[in-house]
Scaffold this motif. Sequence first.
Motif, PDB file in Angstrom:
ATOM      1  N   MET A 155       0.803  -1.220   0.000  1.00  0.00           N
ATOM      2  CA  MET A 155       0.000   0.000   0.000  1.00  0.00           C
ATOM      3  C   MET A 155       0.837   1.271   0.000  1.00  0.00           C
ATOM      4  O   MET A 155       0.416   2.280  -0.567  1.00  0.00           O
ATOM      5  N   SER A 175      -0.144   3.620  -2.916  1.00  0.00           N
ATOM      6  CA  SER A 175      -0.687   4.936  -2.563  1.00  0.00           C
ATOM      7  C   SER A 175       0.142   6.053  -3.172  1.00  0.00           C
ATOM      8  O   SER A 175      -0.399   7.033  -3.707  1.00  0.00           O
ATOM      9  N   VAL A 232      -7.811   6.621  -3.342  1.00  0.00           N
ATOM     10  CA  VAL A 232      -7.605   5.204  -3.033  1.00  0.00           C
ATOM     11  C   VAL A 232      -8.616   4.722  -1.994  1.00  0.00           C
ATOM     12  O   VAL A 232      -8.785   5.338  -0.938  1.00  0.00           O
ATOM     13  N   GLU A 289      -9.201   1.147   0.089  1.00  0.00           N
ATOM     14  CA  GLU A 289      -8.698  -0.196   0.400  1.00  0.00           C
ATOM     15  C   GLU A 289      -9.888  -1.117   0.649  1.00  0.00           C
ATOM     16  O   GLU A 289     -10.648  -0.908   1.586  1.00  0.00           O
ATOM     17  N   CYS A 331      -6.132   3.831   7.491  1.00  0.00           N
ATOM     18  CA  CYS A 331      -6.259   4.762   6.365  1.00  0.00           C
ATOM     19  C   CYS A 331      -5.022   5.648   6.178  1.00  0.00           C
ATOM     20  O   CYS A 331      -5.124   6.761   5.662  1.00  0.00           O
ATOM     21  N   HIS A 382      -2.819   5.028   4.063  1.00  0.00           N
ATOM     22  CA  HIS A 382      -2.473   4.971   2.645  1.00  0.00           C
ATOM     23  C   HIS A 382      -3.712   5.054   1.753  1.00  0.00           C
ATOM     24  O   HIS A 382      -3.649   4.671   0.582  1.00  0.00           O
ATOM     25  N   SER A 383      -4.819   5.523   2.288  1.00  0.00           N
ATOM     26  CA  SER A 383      -6.057   5.577   1.504  1.00  0.00           C
ATOM     27  C   SER A 383      -6.997   6.613   2.090  1.00  0.00           C
ATOM     28  O   SER A 383      -6.850   7.029   3.249  1.00  0.00           O
ATOM     29  N   THR A 407     -11.077   2.877   3.980  1.00  0.00           N
ATOM     30  CA  THR A 407     -10.845   1.437   4.043  1.00  0.00           C
ATOM     31  C   THR A 407     -12.151   0.750   4.406  1.00  0.00           C
ATOM     32  O   THR A 407     -12.910   1.237   5.250  1.00  0.00           O
TER      33      THR A 407
END
Length: 383
Positions: A140, A144, A154, A156, A174, A176-177, A180
């Motif tokens: 990720m 990301s 993004v 997930e 979260c 990297h997004s 989620t």
Amino acid sequence: MIPYGRQDISQADIDAVERVLRSDYLTQGPVVPQFEAAVSKRVGAAYGIAVNSATSALHIACAALDLGPGDLLWTSPNTFVASANCGRYCGADVDFVDIDSETFNICADKLANKLDMAASAGRLPKVLVAVHMCGQSPDMARISALARAHGVRVIEDASHSIGADYLGAPVGNCAHSEITVFSFHPVKIITSAEGGMALTNDAGLAARMERLRSHGITRDPALMTHVADGPWYYQQLELGWNYRMTDMQAALGLSQLDQLDVFIARRRALADAYDVALAGMALDLPGRLTGAVSSWHLYVIRLHDATRHRAVFEGLRADGIGVNLHYIPVHLQPYYRGLGFGPGDCPVAEDYYARAISIPLYAGLNDGDQAQVVAALSRHLAA
């Protein structure tokens, strides 16, 4: 039959649901927000929005990110159809990024190449849904970074992954997004019968998803177009859906959450035991991504000899081993073929499908049953 997966329900779970049944509220009561707060705290996210399925969570996540007609969503071909369908629900087009052959997740190298080509063609996706296959996070941090460099939002799809870790932190935080998603279907790590949750650190996204799960309605005077007619008043600000979770489901999920560490420890022990017991057989074991610690929702083997795939699968079923296959590549489903996809579009996912078998893995699987699975698999591979 030893199933590939099943729920583990305790007396405490039953008691928790019974308390709700004897209370004043079966739905839209106090237990749903308690469950949301508990899951959010557990994974380190600021907000949790509980809904009636992970599919609903994916849908409101896409809607909250303003995905719509003319937009494009990318996801993995190796997933349940909901990971792609959520884009279609919003009227967007969908495309697929092929998988890594060891982790079964979106391949970051293929994503990088596809993004570069899409940027050159002026047709970048608005949303990328990164699936956590089997309970293991994709890469990720890299995914990301690639997505954000091109302005791609993004999500997930961590339906398999509550209790998993990535780079030393819980999946669901979260980092990297934007959003989620978890699933609480009975075969998942914990269950609320049916149910899901969207996690985010963005207050605006949280508020919008909360509104979208309940018809797009608000009772907040600050959001209304005019002064309320009275204390009964509400307004529908946009088109939403009835995706609410009941208090009964939330009570079960909240009770199950108390057992998450036990469930995860058992699943990891079973996966480690499979790694040892199956070593040397004519199959490929699931790969493990450095920095990711799986929750082991599924344990998927891949036969070396694809020509024996069906025979081994059917032989195991005949022996009382309830194997399954996760998943048929989404782009090969008739609906998506009708949109122009077909064989050869995602060759790694197609090779995976030709050889993959999900063998039993769940917290209640005992050592004797696991040994029976291993013995049956060994016998059929040698036949």
